[in-house]
Write a protein that holds these residues in place. Structure first.
Motif, short mmCIF file in Angstrom:
data_model
loop_
_atom_site.label_atom_id
_atom_site.label_comp_id
_atom_site.label_asym_id
_atom_site.label_seq_id
_atom_site.Cartn_x
_atom_site.Cartn_y
_atom_site.Cartn_z
N ILE A 10 -2.42 -8.30 -4.27
CA ILE A 10 -2.97 -6.95 -4.38
C ILE A 10 -1.90 -6.04 -4.97
O ILE A 10 -0.83 -5.84 -4.37
N GLN A 11 -2.16 -5.49 -6.12
CA GLN A 11 -1.17 -4.69 -6.84
C GLN A 11 -1.23 -3.21 -6.47
O GLN A 11 -0.23 -2.49 -6.58
N ASN A 12 -2.39 -2.74 -6.06
CA ASN A 12 -2.58 -1.33 -5.76
C ASN A 12 -2.16 -1.04 -4.32
O ASN A 12 -2.77 -1.52 -3.37
N GLU A 13 -1.12 -0.24 -4.17
CA GLU A 13 -0.64 0.08 -2.82
C GLU A 13 -1.67 0.88 -2.03
O GLU A 13 -1.69 0.83 -0.80
N ASP A 14 -2.54 1.61 -2.73
CA ASP A 14 -3.60 2.34 -2.04
C ASP A 14 -4.59 1.38 -1.38
O ASP A 14 -5.12 1.66 -0.30
N THR A 15 -4.84 0.25 -2.04
CA THR A 15 -5.71 -0.76 -1.44
C THR A 15 -5.09 -1.31 -0.16
O THR A 15 -5.77 -1.49 0.85
N LYS A 16 -3.80 -1.56 -0.20
CA LYS A 16 -3.12 -2.06 0.99
C LYS A 16 -3.15 -1.03 2.11
O LYS A 16 -3.35 -1.37 3.29
N ALA A 17 -2.97 0.24 1.76
CA ALA A 17 -3.02 1.30 2.77
C ALA A 17 -4.41 1.38 3.39
O ALA A 17 -4.56 1.61 4.60
N ILE A 19 -6.53 -1.12 3.71
CA ILE A 19 -6.64 -2.28 4.60
C ILE A 19 -5.94 -2.00 5.93
O ILE A 19 -6.48 -2.26 7.02
N GLU A 20 -4.73 -1.46 5.85
CA GLU A 20 -3.97 -1.17 7.07
C GLU A 20 -4.65 -0.11 7.93
O GLU A 20 -4.61 -0.18 9.16
N THR A 21 -5.31 0.85 7.28
CA THR A 21 -6.03 1.87 8.04
C THR A 21 -7.21 1.26 8.79
O THR A 21 -7.45 1.59 9.96
#
Length: 353
Positions: A10-17, A19-21
């Motif tokens: 996953i390249q988009n850090e917003d996507t990771k954020a 998921i974490e949320t």
């Protein structure tokens, strides 16, 4: 492994954020390697508490409806264009309507729970109403815990659908009825030993190092041998290798990404299921000599060596597609949110005049 491959693709850090949320703080994230990996085995751990979820882990292809069953056959003429000299028996394939009634199979579960990750209802509804636990499939999940649960299920089920014997013949319960000899002197300290215990169920029986079934060999056995021989018994080293391969093999990556996202896409889950079924017939149910694997078969060194690349391919494909699916869901939600915000501003502007 699938979850960590996906997380690092996953390249988009917003996507990771995002998921974490949804997942919130997770115990064991550091040991697991990522937030997704920390919850990847949750669906196995709750099967006994959520018995309705059991059939969502696999696809039973109705090979009992075909005379002689479904086997891998030599058919050079029908496959000459693909460069392969073999093909699945004529007519034997995963049929969504027949093998996944009311979305009750792993392909349907992926569709259902990706839909629940959206913040709006989808246009489709499930026919299943017999259980309050599953009657919400293909509907939105306004409750934060339901969204959390949906992400856990999606993470696990995209891994499951890429394991060939999770989409295989109903007559032998996906290889569970075939007890085989898999004599590789595995260490009891294998990093997958806990996973073997979690998978002790009606579809994947517990085994010791002296008692395996064909399904468990493909679930964990082949991977355990590879970990011990090639990766210093380290899951993280193997994951790093598979992740690198996922970026380096551009032809394979292109193939996986042709139908990469399960969001609103039954076609892709059907393709994934059929891929696994074809590989089950060609590689899991056949010895390297071409003989059929049966109850009591001995899986040889050559079987392991020739099947390990298939297992690696399936792990990488699942990781690539899980990442693509989660990115597609996040992008869809972001675009919808942006449009909603713009529309709200337009309405506010009109109201001022």
């Amino acid at each position: 492994m699938v979850a960590n491959i996906a997380w690092h693709r996953i390249q988009n850090e917003d996507t990771k954020a995002w998921i974490e949320t949804i997942l919130g703080p997770q115990n064991g994230t550091d040991d697991a390697g990522s937030p997704l990996a920390a919850v990847a085995d949750w669906a196995d751990r709750v099967r006994h508490f959520k018995p309705w979820s059991g059939p969502l882990h696999y696809i039973d292809v109705r090979d009992d409806l075909y005379k002689g069953g479904c086997h891998y056959t030599n058919n050079s003429s029908s496959n000459s264009s693909s460069g392969s000299s073999n093909a699945p028996a004529a007519g034997c394939s995963f049929d969504y309507e027949r093998d996944c009634p009311n979305d009750i199979c792993v392909a349907g579960a992926i569709l259902n729970y990706t839909s629940q990750l959206l913040d709006e209802p989808t246009s489709t509804t499930t026919k299943r109403t017999s259980s309050t636990s599953t009657s919400s499939l293909r509907q939105r999940a306004p409750d934060p815990w339901l969204k959390n649960q949906a992400l856990r299920f999606v993470t696990h089920f995209i891994g499951d659908i890429h394991q060939p014997l999770h989409c295989s013949r109903t007559t032998d319960k996906g290889g569970n009825d075939y007890h085989v000899h898999f004599n590789f002197n595995l260490s009891s300290s294998s990093p997958l030993s806990r996973r073997r215990d979690l998978r002790r169920s009606s579809r994947s029986y517990h085994h010791s190092h002296h008692s395996w079934n064909l399904h468990s060999v493909w679930d964990t056995g082949i991977i355990e041998v590879a970990l011990q021989r090639d990766y210093q018994n380290s899951r993280s080293i193997m994951e790093t290798d598979l992740l690198a391969q996922s970026f380096q093999d551009k032809d394979a990556e292109e193939k996986y990404l042709k139908c990469a996202s399960a969001l609103h896409n039954q076609t892709c889950t059907e393709i994934w299921g059929q891929e696994s079924f074809a590989m089950a017939l060609e590689y899991a149910y056949e010895m390297e000599s071409g003989e059929e694997v049966v109850d009591g078969s001995t899986l040889t060194e050559e079987y392991y060596e020739t099947r390990l690349p298939i297992v690696k391919d399936r792990l990488i494909a699942a990781g690539v597609r899980l990442a693509a699916t989660l990115e597609a869901i996040y992008d869809y939600e972001s675009e919808r949110s942006t449009k909603k915000h713009l529309l709200s501003n337009l309405r506010l502007g009109f109201a001022m005049y």
